[in-house]
Motif scaffolding. Sequence first.
Motif, PDB file in Angstrom:
ATOM      1  N   ALA A  62       0.816  -1.217   0.000  1.00  0.00           N
ATOM      2  CA  ALA A  62       0.000   0.000   0.000  1.00  0.00           C
ATOM      3  C   ALA A  62       0.848   1.265   0.000  1.00  0.00           C
ATOM      4  CB  ALA A  62      -0.941  -0.008   1.208  1.00  0.00           C
ATOM      5  N   SER A  63       1.896   1.288   0.810  1.00  0.00           N
ATOM      6  CA  SER A  63       2.707   2.503   0.893  1.00  0.00           C
ATOM      7  C   SER A  63       3.426   2.776  -0.420  1.00  0.00           C
ATOM      8  CB  SER A  63       3.721   2.400   2.036  1.00  0.00           C
ATOM      9  OG  SER A  63       4.479   1.210   1.941  1.00  0.00           O
ATOM     10  N   GLN A  64       3.761   1.733  -1.177  1.00  0.00           N
ATOM     11  CA  GLN A  64       4.435   1.947  -2.453  1.00  0.00           C
ATOM     12  C   GLN A  64       3.439   2.356  -3.537  1.00  0.00           C
ATOM     13  OE1 GLN A  64       7.412   2.150  -1.617  1.00  0.00           O
ATOM     14  NE2 GLN A  64       6.952   1.063   0.285  1.00  0.00           N
ATOM     15  N   ARG A  65       2.222   1.845  -3.469  1.00  0.00           N
ATOM     16  CA  ARG A  65       1.194   2.287  -4.421  1.00  0.00           C
ATOM     17  C   ARG A  65       0.923   3.778  -4.260  1.00  0.00           C
ATOM     18  NH1 ARG A  65      -1.542  -2.469  -2.807  1.00  0.00           N
ATOM     19  NH2 ARG A  65      -3.133  -1.192  -1.753  1.00  0.00           N
ATOM     20  N   PHE A  66       1.072   4.292  -3.052  1.00  0.00           N
ATOM     21  CA  PHE A  66       0.875   5.724  -2.825  1.00  0.00           C
ATOM     22  C   PHE A  66       1.866   6.540  -3.656  1.00  0.00           C
ATOM     23  CE2 PHE A  66       2.417   9.526  -0.648  1.00  0.00           C
ATOM     24  CZ  PHE A  66       1.256  10.270  -0.570  1.00  0.00           C
ATOM     25  N   PHE A  67       3.109   6.087  -3.744  1.00  0.00           N
ATOM     26  CA  PHE A  67       4.127   6.840  -4.476  1.00  0.00           C
ATOM     27  C   PHE A  67       3.983   6.688  -5.982  1.00  0.00           C
ATOM     28  CE2 PHE A  67       6.214   6.573  -0.329  1.00  0.00           C
ATOM     29  CZ  PHE A  67       6.660   7.880  -0.194  1.00  0.00           C
ATOM     30  N   GLY A  68       3.442   5.550  -6.444  1.00  0.00           N
ATOM     31  CA  GLY A  68       3.200   5.372  -7.870  1.00  0.00           C
ATOM     32  C   GLY A  68       4.444   5.570  -8.715  1.00  0.00           C
ATOM     33  N   ALA A  69       4.352   6.444  -9.726  1.00  0.00           N
ATOM     34  CA  ALA A  69       5.451   6.665 -10.667  1.00  0.00           C
ATOM     35  C   ALA A  69       6.679   7.272 -10.008  1.00  0.00           C
ATOM     36  CB  ALA A  69       4.981   7.573 -11.805  1.00  0.00           C
ATOM     37  N   TRP A  70       6.525   7.865  -8.825  1.00  0.00           N
ATOM     38  CA  TRP A  70       7.686   8.430  -8.134  1.00  0.00           C
ATOM     39  C   TRP A  70       8.706   7.348  -7.765  1.00  0.00           C
ATOM     40  CZ3 TRP A  70       9.258  13.344  -7.569  1.00  0.00           C
ATOM     41  CH2 TRP A  70       8.334  14.360  -7.805  1.00  0.00           C
ATOM     42  N   LEU A  71       8.289   6.107  -7.652  1.00  0.00           N
ATOM     43  CA  LEU A  71       9.229   5.034  -7.328  1.00  0.00           C
ATOM     44  C   LEU A  71      10.303   4.886  -8.408  1.00  0.00           C
ATOM     45  CD1 LEU A  71       6.906   2.189  -5.975  1.00  0.00           C
ATOM     46  CD2 LEU A  71       8.310   3.792  -4.651  1.00  0.00           C
ATOM     47  N   ASP A  72       9.997   5.297  -9.640  1.00  0.00           N
ATOM     48  CA  ASP A  72      10.938   5.175 -10.749  1.00  0.00           C
ATOM     49  C   ASP A  72      11.757   6.444 -10.962  1.00  0.00           C
ATOM     50  OD1 ASP A  72      10.050   2.563 -11.397  1.00  0.00           O
ATOM     51  OD2 ASP A  72       8.301   3.431 -12.401  1.00  0.00           O
ATOM     52  N   ARG A  73      11.597   7.428 -10.083  1.00  0.00           N
ATOM     53  CA  ARG A  73      12.285   8.712 -10.242  1.00  0.00           C
ATOM     54  C   ARG A  73      13.138   8.998  -9.014  1.00  0.00           C
ATOM     55  NH1 ARG A  73       7.008  12.250 -11.324  1.00  0.00           N
ATOM     56  NH2 ARG A  73       8.480  13.985 -11.471  1.00  0.00           N
ATOM     57  N   ARG A  74      14.395   9.358  -9.228  1.00  0.00           N
ATOM     58  CA  ARG A  74      15.243   9.770  -8.101  1.00  0.00           C
ATOM     59  C   ARG A  74      14.683  11.066  -7.538  1.00  0.00           C
ATOM     60  NH1 ARG A  74      20.729   8.889  -6.536  1.00  0.00           N
ATOM     61  NH2 ARG A  74      20.805   7.366  -8.235  1.00  0.00           N
ATOM     62  N   HIS A  75      14.429  11.075  -6.252  1.00  0.00           N
ATOM     63  CA  HIS A  75      13.843  12.261  -5.655  1.00  0.00           C
ATOM     64  C   HIS A  75      14.203  12.374  -4.182  1.00  0.00           C
ATOM     65  CE1 HIS A  75      10.744   9.117  -4.895  1.00  0.00           C
ATOM     66  NE2 HIS A  75      10.545   9.775  -3.750  1.00  0.00           N
ATOM     67  N   VAL A  76      14.035  13.567  -3.656  1.00  0.00           N
ATOM     68  CA  VAL A  76      14.203  13.823  -2.229  1.00  0.00           C
ATOM     69  C   VAL A  76      12.824  13.970  -1.610  1.00  0.00           C
ATOM     70  CG1 VAL A  76      15.000  15.481  -0.499  1.00  0.00           C
ATOM     71  CG2 VAL A  76      16.479  14.877  -2.432  1.00  0.00           C
ATOM     72  N   ARG A  77      12.618  13.236  -0.523  1.00  0.00           N
ATOM     73  CA  ARG A  77      11.371  13.342   0.230  1.00  0.00           C
ATOM     74  C   ARG A  77      11.636  14.283   1.398  1.00  0.00           C
ATOM     75  NH1 ARG A  77       9.873   6.853   0.407  1.00  0.00           N
ATOM     76  NH2 ARG A  77       9.828   6.565  -1.861  1.00  0.00           N
ATOM     77  N   ARG A  78      11.107  15.469   1.304  1.00  0.00           N
ATOM     78  CA  ARG A  78      11.405  16.500   2.282  1.00  0.00           C
ATOM     79  C   ARG A  78      10.638  16.273   3.577  1.00  0.00           C
ATOM     80  NH1 ARG A  78      11.024  21.987  -1.413  1.00  0.00           N
ATOM     81  NH2 ARG A  78      13.170  21.977  -2.208  1.00  0.00           N
TER      82      ARG A  78
END
Length: 371
Positions: A168-184
Amino acid sequence: MGFGRGTDGGRLPGGVALSEERRIDGAATVPRVTVCMPHLDSGSFVHDRMRSIVEQTFTDWELVVVDSASTDGSLEVIEEFASRDARIRIHQAPRDGIYTNINRAIEKARGEFVYLATSDDTMSPTCLEEMVAGLDAHPECGMAHCRLSIIDGTGAPLIGEGSWENYASQRFFGAWLDRRHVRRAPHDGLLHFRHFTVYTSLTQLLFRRELFARYGLFRTDRRSFADFEWEMKASLLEDVLHVPTALATWRRHDAQATRGNRLLEARADGLFVQMARDVCRWLEDERPALARRVRERRMIRFYLYDQLEAGLASAGNDGRVRAMARFFAREPAFGFSLFVRRVLRMVGMRREATIGDDVVVLMSRPGLVEV
């Protein structure tokens, strides 16, 4: 920049200053990464774990193993690796819990970064290289997080409903899982209040060692869920770098058959409610302004719902009425607000808030930033 980033080195509970340089024979020998591995009778899995560590493309590491008198032959496997690699240190400790041994290993760590290696899981050869490079490039981040591959007892990846991407927690991020990003911060910390966890396994995280001086070691009175509380606390104040590559594994095998029952018991007993409350109260001292925005009553609502649901599930048909009565006797304010919300929804005056609503409302800046 993460709320918690500071300039002082701090001091671990064991009394070792983070800025203290360690020397052997007059030469500085501080590794950049300390891999900490608690160990007890890991059987046939430990060879793959040890091989995945010694085959890292990033070589500036030490391995601290804390074993509790293993008797199944797995300690001898570790000792064989140690006999060929001076970077491996083995310590013995009583059988008093995995988090106690993780803490012991962290207290012996010398590296700038800490990686926690459970003994039945593995990592890809470039795991440390990519995670260290990520944190070097983003000094504002206290942790790095990578994608995870969930594997079975034979090492085969789980697909379909059992895959990490379908949690469930990964479905929340969706396409962001495939993008390098900073979670502020406090983005991931807020998500912890609406999920059991944001980080599925300790093996997909690399920590700056100073975080354990700032947030303490893992509590040893939280059964097998102490990492949940620590990660909730740290991610409220620390920015987190996401590396969109599966660099670590988490193994599901027959020895974990009772894990589901332990989780249900912890939910029904209110352990997650207690941990969420404790973090909210800790936040009142650490960041009063953020605590006022978060508000304890709002943030623990998910876990109160879950405690009620788990209590009913574990009580069986005959005990559900008594379980519900006990719950509302302990949580009368929540019981009243639950009744009011249900009535308002029935007459169309209230829409149930989603996890996304909470994050958008409580964040004072964009939570996810592609880098």
